[in-house]
Design a protein around this motif. Structure first.
Motif, PDB file in Angstrom:
ATOM      1  N   ILE A 122      -4.935  -8.154   4.395  1.00  0.00           N
ATOM      2  CA  ILE A 122      -5.683  -8.896   3.291  1.00  0.00           C
ATOM      3  C   ILE A 122      -6.679  -8.673   2.973  1.00  0.00           C
ATOM      4  CG2 ILE A 122      -5.924 -11.376   2.699  1.00  0.00           C
ATOM      5  CD1 ILE A 122      -2.890 -10.537   2.582  1.00  0.00           C
ATOM      6  N   ALA A 123      -7.640  -8.114   3.854  1.00  0.00           N
ATOM      7  CA  ALA A 123      -9.137  -7.912   3.690  1.00  0.00           C
ATOM      8  C   ALA A 123      -9.250  -6.556   2.774  1.00  0.00           C
ATOM      9  CB  ALA A 123      -9.902  -7.879   4.920  1.00  0.00           C
ATOM     10  N   ALA A 124      -8.345  -5.700   3.168  1.00  0.00           N
ATOM     11  CA  ALA A 124      -8.464  -4.294   2.398  1.00  0.00           C
ATOM     12  C   ALA A 124      -7.837  -4.376   1.045  1.00  0.00           C
ATOM     13  CB  ALA A 124      -7.351  -3.353   3.257  1.00  0.00           C
ATOM     14  N   LEU A 125      -6.777  -5.358   0.857  1.00  0.00           N
ATOM     15  CA  LEU A 125      -6.414  -5.808  -0.309  1.00  0.00           C
ATOM     16  C   LEU A 125      -7.312  -6.262  -1.390  1.00  0.00           C
ATOM     17  CD1 LEU A 125      -3.802  -5.784  -1.951  1.00  0.00           C
ATOM     18  CD2 LEU A 125      -3.288  -7.683  -1.220  1.00  0.00           C
ATOM     19  N   MET A 126      -8.172  -7.271  -0.572  1.00  0.00           N
ATOM     20  CA  MET A 126      -9.148  -8.119  -1.556  1.00  0.00           C
ATOM     21  C   MET A 126     -10.362  -7.260  -2.012  1.00  0.00           C
ATOM     22  SD  MET A 126      -7.479 -10.780  -1.555  1.00  0.00           S
ATOM     23  CE  MET A 126      -8.472 -11.443  -2.564  1.00  0.00           C
ATOM     24  N   ARG A 127     -10.447  -6.360  -1.155  1.00  0.00           N
ATOM     25  CA  ARG A 127     -11.709  -5.130  -1.307  1.00  0.00           C
ATOM     26  C   ARG A 127     -11.278  -4.564  -2.566  1.00  0.00           C
ATOM     27  NH1 ARG A 127     -12.520  -4.951   4.158  1.00  0.00           N
ATOM     28  NH2 ARG A 127     -10.934  -3.174   4.303  1.00  0.00           N
ATOM     29  N   SER A 128      -9.970  -4.274  -3.010  1.00  0.00           N
ATOM     30  CA  SER A 128      -9.727  -3.551  -3.999  1.00  0.00           C
ATOM     31  C   SER A 128      -9.513  -4.496  -5.134  1.00  0.00           C
ATOM     32  CB  SER A 128      -8.148  -2.762  -3.792  1.00  0.00           C
ATOM     33  OG  SER A 128      -8.406  -1.779  -2.906  1.00  0.00           O
ATOM     34  N   LEU A 129      -9.050  -5.711  -5.081  1.00  0.00           N
ATOM     35  CA  LEU A 129      -8.640  -6.678  -5.969  1.00  0.00           C
ATOM     36  C   LEU A 129      -9.993  -7.203  -6.481  1.00  0.00           C
ATOM     37  CD1 LEU A 129      -5.570  -8.658  -4.544  1.00  0.00           C
ATOM     38  CD2 LEU A 129      -5.858  -6.987  -6.324  1.00  0.00           C
ATOM     39  N   ILE A 130     -10.990  -7.055  -5.873  1.00  0.00           N
ATOM     40  CA  ILE A 130     -12.352  -7.656  -6.711  1.00  0.00           C
ATOM     41  C   ILE A 130     -13.091  -6.574  -7.736  1.00  0.00           C
ATOM     42  CG2 ILE A 130     -13.185  -8.970  -4.615  1.00  0.00           C
ATOM     43  CD1 ILE A 130     -15.031  -6.578  -3.933  1.00  0.00           C
ATOM     44  N   VAL A 131     -12.267  -5.372  -7.729  1.00  0.00           N
ATOM     45  CA  VAL A 131     -12.790  -4.479  -8.814  1.00  0.00           C
ATOM     46  C   VAL A 131     -11.653  -4.409  -9.951  1.00  0.00           C
ATOM     47  CG1 VAL A 131     -12.953  -1.931  -9.282  1.00  0.00           C
ATOM     48  CG2 VAL A 131     -13.127  -2.676  -7.105  1.00  0.00           C
ATOM     49  N   PRO A 132     -12.341  -5.012 -11.316  1.00  0.00           N
ATOM     50  CA  PRO A 132     -11.600  -5.268 -12.436  1.00  0.00           C
ATOM     51  C   PRO A 132     -10.599  -4.046 -12.876  1.00  0.00           C
ATOM     52  CG  PRO A 132     -13.881  -5.808 -12.881  1.00  0.00           C
ATOM     53  CD  PRO A 132     -13.596  -5.039 -11.512  1.00  0.00           C
ATOM     54  N   GLU A 133     -11.220  -2.900 -12.552  1.00  0.00           N
ATOM     55  CA  GLU A 133     -10.270  -1.524 -12.872  1.00  0.00           C
ATOM     56  C   GLU A 133      -8.785  -1.745 -12.228  1.00  0.00           C
ATOM     57  OE1 GLU A 133     -14.441  -1.199 -14.446  1.00  0.00           O
ATOM     58  OE2 GLU A 133     -13.556  -1.650 -12.376  1.00  0.00           O
ATOM     59  N   PHE A 134      -9.050  -1.962 -10.934  1.00  0.00           N
ATOM     60  CA  PHE A 134      -7.882  -1.880 -10.031  1.00  0.00           C
ATOM     61  C   PHE A 134      -6.979  -2.949 -10.345  1.00  0.00           C
ATOM     62  CE2 PHE A 134      -5.662  -3.286  -6.104  1.00  0.00           C
ATOM     63  CZ  PHE A 134      -4.942  -2.125  -5.710  1.00  0.00           C
ATOM     64  N   ARG A 151      -0.414   0.989  -1.683  1.00  0.00           N
ATOM     65  CA  ARG A 151      -0.640   2.125  -0.232  1.00  0.00           C
ATOM     66  C   ARG A 151      -1.894   2.586  -0.243  1.00  0.00           C
ATOM     67  NH1 ARG A 151       3.365   5.453   2.383  1.00  0.00           N
ATOM     68  NH2 ARG A 151       4.866   4.606   0.710  1.00  0.00           N
ATOM     69  N   GLN A 152      -2.574   2.860  -1.276  1.00  0.00           N
ATOM     70  CA  GLN A 152      -3.856   3.517  -1.259  1.00  0.00           C
ATOM     71  C   GLN A 152      -4.975   2.481  -0.860  1.00  0.00           C
ATOM     72  OE1 GLN A 152      -4.488   6.773  -1.154  1.00  0.00           O
ATOM     73  NE2 GLN A 152      -2.231   7.311  -1.235  1.00  0.00           N
ATOM     74  N   ALA A 153      -4.778   1.126  -1.629  1.00  0.00           N
ATOM     75  CA  ALA A 153      -5.681   0.123  -0.931  1.00  0.00           C
ATOM     76  C   ALA A 153      -5.849  -0.223   0.345  1.00  0.00           C
ATOM     77  CB  ALA A 153      -5.080  -0.895  -1.927  1.00  0.00           C
ATOM     78  N   LEU A 154      -4.538   0.016   1.033  1.00  0.00           N
ATOM     79  CA  LEU A 154      -4.325  -0.519   2.258  1.00  0.00           C
ATOM     80  C   LEU A 154      -4.877   0.590   3.374  1.00  0.00           C
ATOM     81  CD1 LEU A 154      -0.891  -2.415   1.969  1.00  0.00           C
ATOM     82  CD2 LEU A 154      -3.242  -3.345   2.095  1.00  0.00           C
ATOM     83  N   ARG A 155      -5.403   1.428   3.027  1.00  0.00           N
ATOM     84  CA  ARG A 155      -6.025   2.349   3.913  1.00  0.00           C
ATOM     85  C   ARG A 155      -7.356   1.930   4.421  1.00  0.00           C
ATOM     86  NH1 ARG A 155      -3.199   7.129   3.992  1.00  0.00           N
ATOM     87  NH2 ARG A 155      -1.865   7.455   1.932  1.00  0.00           N
ATOM     88  N   LEU A 156      -7.343   1.665   5.679  1.00  0.00           N
ATOM     89  CA  LEU A 156      -8.571   1.185   6.403  1.00  0.00           C
ATOM     90  C   LEU A 156      -9.080   2.257   7.427  1.00  0.00           C
ATOM     91  CD1 LEU A 156      -7.187  -2.300   7.183  1.00  0.00           C
ATOM     92  CD2 LEU A 156      -8.559  -1.763   5.392  1.00  0.00           C
ATOM     93  N   ASP A 157     -10.267   2.742   6.868  1.00  0.00           N
ATOM     94  CA  ASP A 157     -10.865   3.712   8.076  1.00  0.00           C
ATOM     95  C   ASP A 157     -10.000   4.824   8.679  1.00  0.00           C
ATOM     96  OD1 ASP A 157     -13.040   2.275   7.633  1.00  0.00           O
ATOM     97  OD2 ASP A 157     -12.728   0.824   9.367  1.00  0.00           O
ATOM     98  N   HIS A 158      -9.194   5.273   7.538  1.00  0.00           N
ATOM     99  CA  HIS A 158      -8.467   6.192   7.857  1.00  0.00           C
ATOM    100  C   HIS A 158      -7.151   5.846   8.378  1.00  0.00           C
ATOM    101  CE1 HIS A 158     -11.392   8.954   6.181  1.00  0.00           C
ATOM    102  NE2 HIS A 158     -12.118   8.559   7.111  1.00  0.00           N
ATOM    103  N   GLN A 159      -6.875   4.534   8.625  1.00  0.00           N
ATOM    104  CA  GLN A 159      -5.691   4.020   9.325  1.00  0.00           C
ATOM    105  C   GLN A 159      -4.807   3.604   8.371  1.00  0.00           C
ATOM    106  OE1 GLN A 159      -6.336   1.120  12.078  1.00  0.00           O
ATOM    107  NE2 GLN A 159      -4.191   0.664  12.725  1.00  0.00           N
ATOM    108  N   CYS A 160      -3.886   3.807   7.899  1.00  0.00           N
ATOM    109  CA  CYS A 160      -2.968   3.465   6.803  1.00  0.00           C
ATOM    110  C   CYS A 160      -1.914   2.580   7.381  1.00  0.00           C
ATOM    111  CB  CYS A 160      -2.337   4.605   6.312  1.00  0.00           C
ATOM    112  SG  CYS A 160      -1.176   3.905   4.834  1.00  0.00           S
ATOM    113  N   TYR A 161      -1.633   1.296   6.935  1.00  0.00           N
ATOM    114  CA  TYR A 161      -0.606   0.420   7.299  1.00  0.00           C
ATOM    115  C   TYR A 161       0.657   0.866   6.770  1.00  0.00           C
ATOM    116  CZ  TYR A 161      -4.176  -2.224   9.667  1.00  0.00           C
ATOM    117  OH  TYR A 161      -5.179  -2.881  10.638  1.00  0.00           O
ATOM    118  N   PRO A 162       1.493   1.392   7.264  1.00  0.00           N
ATOM    119  CA  PRO A 162       2.786   1.670   6.740  1.00  0.00           C
ATOM    120  C   PRO A 162       3.547   0.931   5.829  1.00  0.00           C
ATOM    121  CG  PRO A 162       3.016   1.733   8.962  1.00  0.00           C
ATOM    122  CD  PRO A 162       1.719   1.285   8.667  1.00  0.00           C
TER     123      PRO A 162
END
Length: 165
Positions: A122-134, A151-162
């Motif tokens: 959820i934190a990774a998703l929110m970091r992307s959602l605060i960007v209007p263009e996203f 999928r790209q938004a859920l990449r955390l420190d090179h760890q992707c949640y599948p």
């Protein structure tokens, strides 16, 4: 890698994106999204998940502002993380704190034992959602592209949640 894919098999499966949402009120939009998802035929878990989301929504509105809501709940009968998205170009009257209609309605849920991973996602998703263009990109994309953008938004420190295929 196969074990990881199996572990998060309900995180944005193909049927998890609904565009466009036709409903214009919070309750009917949540119902519409749950009816669309069908949770891969697991109606008992769908019922538990929907009840958890509605209980949480009764505690306080999950409309975050800027056209985004993340309806969520914790549910003991779940064995996996769940994330769904309904896109509403015309907007849903959700009662968000900023008074604006919701265009991106996420439904997220987790079993109690997966709270840490759930919060990271959820934190990774929110970091992307605060960007209007996203947010705008999600609304403009075709449904099958939305999953890849998320999928790209859920990449955390090179760890992707599948995500499910």
């Amino acid at each position: 890698m196969e074990d990881q894919l199996f572990q998060y098999r309900h995180l944005l499966p193909p049927s998890s994106i609904l565009a466009p949402l036709k409903s214009h009120t919070k309750g009917s939009a949540i119902d519409e999204l749950f009816n669309h998802v069908g949770l891969l035929g697991q109606l008992d878990r769908l019922h538990d998940l929907k009840a958890a989301v509605i209980r949480r929504e009764a505690e306080g509105c999950t409309g975050l502002g800027h056209g985004v809501a993340v309806a969520h709940g914790k549910c003991a009968s779940l064995s996996d993380l769940y994330l769904f998205l309904g896109l509403s170009p015309s907007g849903v009257d959700y009662g968000a704190y900023d008074g604006e209609p919701v265009h991106l309605l996420f439904i997220a849920a987790n079993p109690p034992g997966m709270q840490r991973v759930y919060l990271e996602i959820i934190a990774a998703l929110m970091r992307s959602l605060i960007v209007p263009e996203f947010r705008e990109r999600l609304l403009r994309c075709e449904t099958h592209i939305v999953r890849e953008v998320l999928r790209q938004a859920l990449r955390l420190d090179h760890q992707c949640y599948p995500l499910s295929a």
